[in-house]
Design a protein around this motif. Structure first.
Motif, PDB file in Angstrom:
ATOM      1  N   LEU A 120     -20.885 -37.798  -2.292  1.00 48.16           N
ATOM      2  CA  LEU A 120     -21.307 -36.726  -3.189  1.00 48.16           C
ATOM      3  C   LEU A 120     -21.466 -37.260  -4.605  1.00 48.16           C
ATOM      4  CD1 LEU A 120     -21.922 -33.706  -3.608  1.00 48.16           C
ATOM      5  CD2 LEU A 120     -19.476 -33.357  -4.010  1.00 48.16           C
ATOM      6  N   ARG A 123     -24.766 -38.629  -5.322  1.00 46.51           N
ATOM      7  CA  ARG A 123     -25.848 -37.648  -5.308  1.00 46.51           C
ATOM      8  C   ARG A 123     -25.777 -36.659  -6.470  1.00 46.51           C
ATOM      9  NH1 ARG A 123     -28.882 -37.498  -1.182  1.00 46.51           N
ATOM     10  NH2 ARG A 123     -29.122 -35.234  -0.977  1.00 46.51           N
ATOM     11  N   THR A 124     -24.748 -36.798  -7.308  1.00 39.57           N
ATOM     12  CA  THR A 124     -24.585 -35.913  -8.469  1.00 39.57           C
ATOM     13  C   THR A 124     -24.314 -36.770  -9.705  1.00 39.57           C
ATOM     14  OG1 THR A 124     -22.221 -35.675  -7.978  1.00 39.57           O
ATOM     15  CG2 THR A 124     -23.698 -33.975  -7.100  1.00 39.57           C
ATOM     16  N   LYS A 129     -20.125 -32.814 -10.881  1.00 37.64           N
ATOM     17  CA  LYS A 129     -20.119 -32.958  -9.427  1.00 37.64           C
ATOM     18  C   LYS A 129     -20.518 -31.671  -8.719  1.00 37.64           C
ATOM     19  CE  LYS A 129     -16.517 -35.130  -7.777  1.00 37.64           C
ATOM     20  NZ  LYS A 129     -15.172 -35.384  -7.187  1.00 37.64           N
ATOM     21  N   LEU A 132     -25.686 -29.848  -7.557  1.00 41.04           N
ATOM     22  CA  LEU A 132     -26.466 -30.644  -6.608  1.00 41.04           C
ATOM     23  C   LEU A 132     -27.944 -30.266  -6.766  1.00 41.04           C
ATOM     24  CD1 LEU A 132     -26.456 -32.654  -4.208  1.00 41.04           C
ATOM     25  CD2 LEU A 132     -26.328 -30.662  -2.711  1.00 41.04           C
ATOM     26  N   THR A 134     -31.755 -31.260  -5.547  1.00 41.72           N
ATOM     27  CA  THR A 134     -32.535 -32.008  -4.557  1.00 41.72           C
ATOM     28  C   THR A 134     -33.927 -31.388  -4.420  1.00 41.72           C
ATOM     29  OG1 THR A 134     -31.817 -30.624  -2.700  1.00 41.72           O
ATOM     30  CG2 THR A 134     -30.476 -32.565  -3.196  1.00 41.72           C
ATOM     31  N   ALA A 172     -23.630 -31.419   0.685  1.00 36.43           N
ATOM     32  CA  ALA A 172     -24.163 -32.425  -0.236  1.00 36.43           C
ATOM     33  C   ALA A 172     -25.624 -32.733   0.080  1.00 36.43           C
ATOM     34  CB  ALA A 172     -23.323 -33.703  -0.181  1.00 36.43           C
ATOM     35  N   VAL A 186     -32.857 -36.740  -3.967  1.00 31.76           N
ATOM     36  CA  VAL A 186     -32.368 -36.364  -5.292  1.00 31.76           C
ATOM     37  C   VAL A 186     -33.309 -36.972  -6.325  1.00 31.76           C
ATOM     38  CG1 VAL A 186     -30.465 -36.557  -6.948  1.00 31.76           C
ATOM     39  CG2 VAL A 186     -29.970 -36.270  -4.507  1.00 31.76           C
TER      40      VAL A 186
END
Length: 200
Positions: A120, A123-124, A129, A132, A134, A172, A186
């Motif tokens: 995660l 991806r952040t 955090k 998210l 995408t 995620a 992402v």
């Protein structure tokens, strides 16, 4: 009347002038020829530039493309557990405010269980955090997954579910089931403040 010998030595007295070189050129003629050569080359260069400029210019992105190259997203109204759909470069964009439970679920998954292993944190953004972001495009055949809209099917892993061929993503947005080979993409983005993001 001139004799034959005089005519052979100087066939045309008007061709040869004072200061002529052995080829019949004067310094003035040489300067004029140089000027004409330089002028011709300069004219050709300007002409090439005039022709090339529109050709090069047409390769630049148009104003509407430049306007779509970034997307500003206001995060202030997105509650924990909620997601919104917007668009980025004519593609759907999902912005999701993860709850502490969703974050814990994502972090509990061993990377060895993932088809496209990413944490995660990868991806952040650091310190954000819970956000998210995408593209909302399934990596199988490009359908738009469900799960960002209110009441939509989030699939068995609580993230997104593609109704076209059954690909299921976790909280995620990582692929967990179905034919999709990769996680939801992402895009590049940055936080311009705690409540605003610029994507692109």
């Amino acid at each position: 009347m001139a004799s034959v010998d005089e005519t052979l030595e100087n066939p045309d007295p008007f061709l040869e002038k004072e200061g002529d070189s052995e080829h019949g050129d004067t310094d003035g003629d040489v300067r004029r020829r140089d000027f004409l050569s330089i002028a011709a080359v300069s004219f050709a260069g300007v002409g090439a530039g005039v022709v090339a400029l529109p050709l090069i210019n047409q390769m630049n992105p148009s104003a509407d493309v430049l306007a779509l190259s970034t997307t500003e997203v206001d995060l202030a109204g997105i509650e924990p557990g909620q997601a919104i759909k917007t668009s980025f470069r004519k593609q759907p964009l999902f912005v999701r405010n993860l709850t502490p439970k969703e974050i814990a679920e994502a972090e509990a998954v061993p990377l060895s269980e993932l088809r496209d292993p990413q944490t995660l944190e990868q991806r952040t953004k650091t310190g954000h955090k819970n956000w998210l972001i995408t593209l909302g495009v399934c990596t199988h055949l490009g359908c738009v997954p469900l799960g960002a809209g209110e009441g939509e099917n989030k699939g068995p892993f609580g993230g997104y579910f593609c109704p076209c061929h059954g690909s299921a993503y976790d909280t995620a947005a990582r692929i967990r089931q179905g034919p999709a080979p990769k996680n939801l993409f992402v895009p590049e983005y940055e936080f311009t403040s705690d409540t605003h993001v610029t994507v692109g």
